[in-house]
Design a protein around this motif. Structure first.
Motif, PDB file in Angstrom:
ATOM      1  N   GLN A   1      -4.164   1.035  -5.787  1.00  0.00           N
ATOM      2  CA  GLN A   1      -3.808   2.124  -4.941  1.00  0.00           C
ATOM      3  C   GLN A   1      -3.624   3.102  -6.967  1.00  0.00           C
TER       4      GLN A   1
ATOM      5  N   ASP B   1       2.016   4.124  -2.173  1.00  0.00           N
ATOM      6  CA  ASP B   1       2.558   5.015  -3.192  1.00  0.00           C
ATOM      7  C   ASP B   1       3.616   4.857  -3.911  1.00  0.00           C
TER       8      ASP B   1
ATOM      9  N   GLN C   1       0.905  -1.477  -0.090  1.00  0.00           N
ATOM     10  CA  GLN C   1      -0.270   0.309   0.361  1.00  0.00           C
ATOM     11  C   GLN C   1       0.458   1.350   0.373  1.00  0.00           C
TER      12      GLN C   1
END
Ligand code: DC
Length: 225
Positions: free
Chosen positions: A105, A56, A54
């Motif tokens: 994402q 990014d 997660q």
């Protein structure tokens, strides 16, 4: 001579997209792009580099350096990262979970647009995924949304897993599938939904051959055969 067309095959996991896409690509001698394998590859590379699924910014770097290619070896559509064959590694359960996370994402989805379009090339291509007809190739000449009942999809997946020697109950497979379906349909970015102009095919009571024949027929109609 015709340059070939773009065929988008979208739908939930287990509806038969992979086998159908492969057979359609073979029938037309088209390039096949398994876009789920691209998300899976990003998840694999991130894991190996110690980047969170997660994170990014971290994922953005992975996508920027992605060197992915598909090529048929016999019946298998091999996935290569550089010269490494990752076809098996990207199907491991933890990578499935990682792929689901990285695909939510924003930077990953944006960064993979060009990757997917470049892999399709200029000739005819079949792309299988979730958002091909809606986002990646909204101009695709043939758009298919392939579905099957949740029970039928879970039954197929259960048989596949048991065939690979895994001990798992049908109920567990169905519950896991329901969770993933809800995640895919409700996510903010590119949620799973049919393009308005997609042809919806229900594979619950159709054979693979019937589905493939219908899609190849659609392609021939567009090509004027
Ligand atoms: O089809 P698959 O199971 O190999 O896909 C892996 C993951 O990637 C799955 O969680 C859905 C996601 N995905 C996506 O968001 N968009 C696509 N075009 C293809 C796959």
């Amino acid at each position: 001579m015709s340059q070939g067309i773009t065929i988008a095959i979208d739908g939930p996991a287990g509806a038969g997209k992979s086998v159908v896409s492969k057979k359609v690509a073979q029938a037309l001698n088209y390039t096949l792009v398994d876009t789920g394998a691209i998300y899976r590859s990003v998840a694999l590379l991130a894991k190996e580099a110690g980047i969170d699924w997660q994170d990014d910014a971290g994922l953005q770097a992975v996508v920027a350096g992605l060197d992915i290619h598909f090529n048929f070896v016999g019946e298998d559509n091999q996935v290569r990262l550089g010269d490494r064959d990752v076809s098996a590694a990207i199907r491991m359960p933890d990578i499935s979970q990682g792929a689901s996370l990285v695909s939510a994402q924003a930077s990953v989805r944006a960064g993979l647009l060009d990757v997917q379009r470049n892999l399709a090339g200029k000739g005819g291509a079949v792309l299988e995924g979730r958002d091909i007809g809606t986002v990646v190739f909204p101009q695709a000449e043939v758009k298919i949304f392939l579905i099957a009942s949740p029970e039928e999809r879970a039954k197929r997946r259960h048989q596949e897993l048991v065939g690979k020697g895994q001990e798992i109950s049908f109920e567990e497979v169905l519950a896991d599938q329901n969770k993933r379906d809800a995640q895919d349909e409700n996510r903010a970015l590119a949620p799973l939904k049919a393009a308005e102009d997609a042809l919806q095919l229900d594979s619950t009571d159709l054979s693979i051959t019937q589905v493939v024949t219908e899609i190849v027929g659609q392609a021939h109609k567009v090509l004027g055969f």
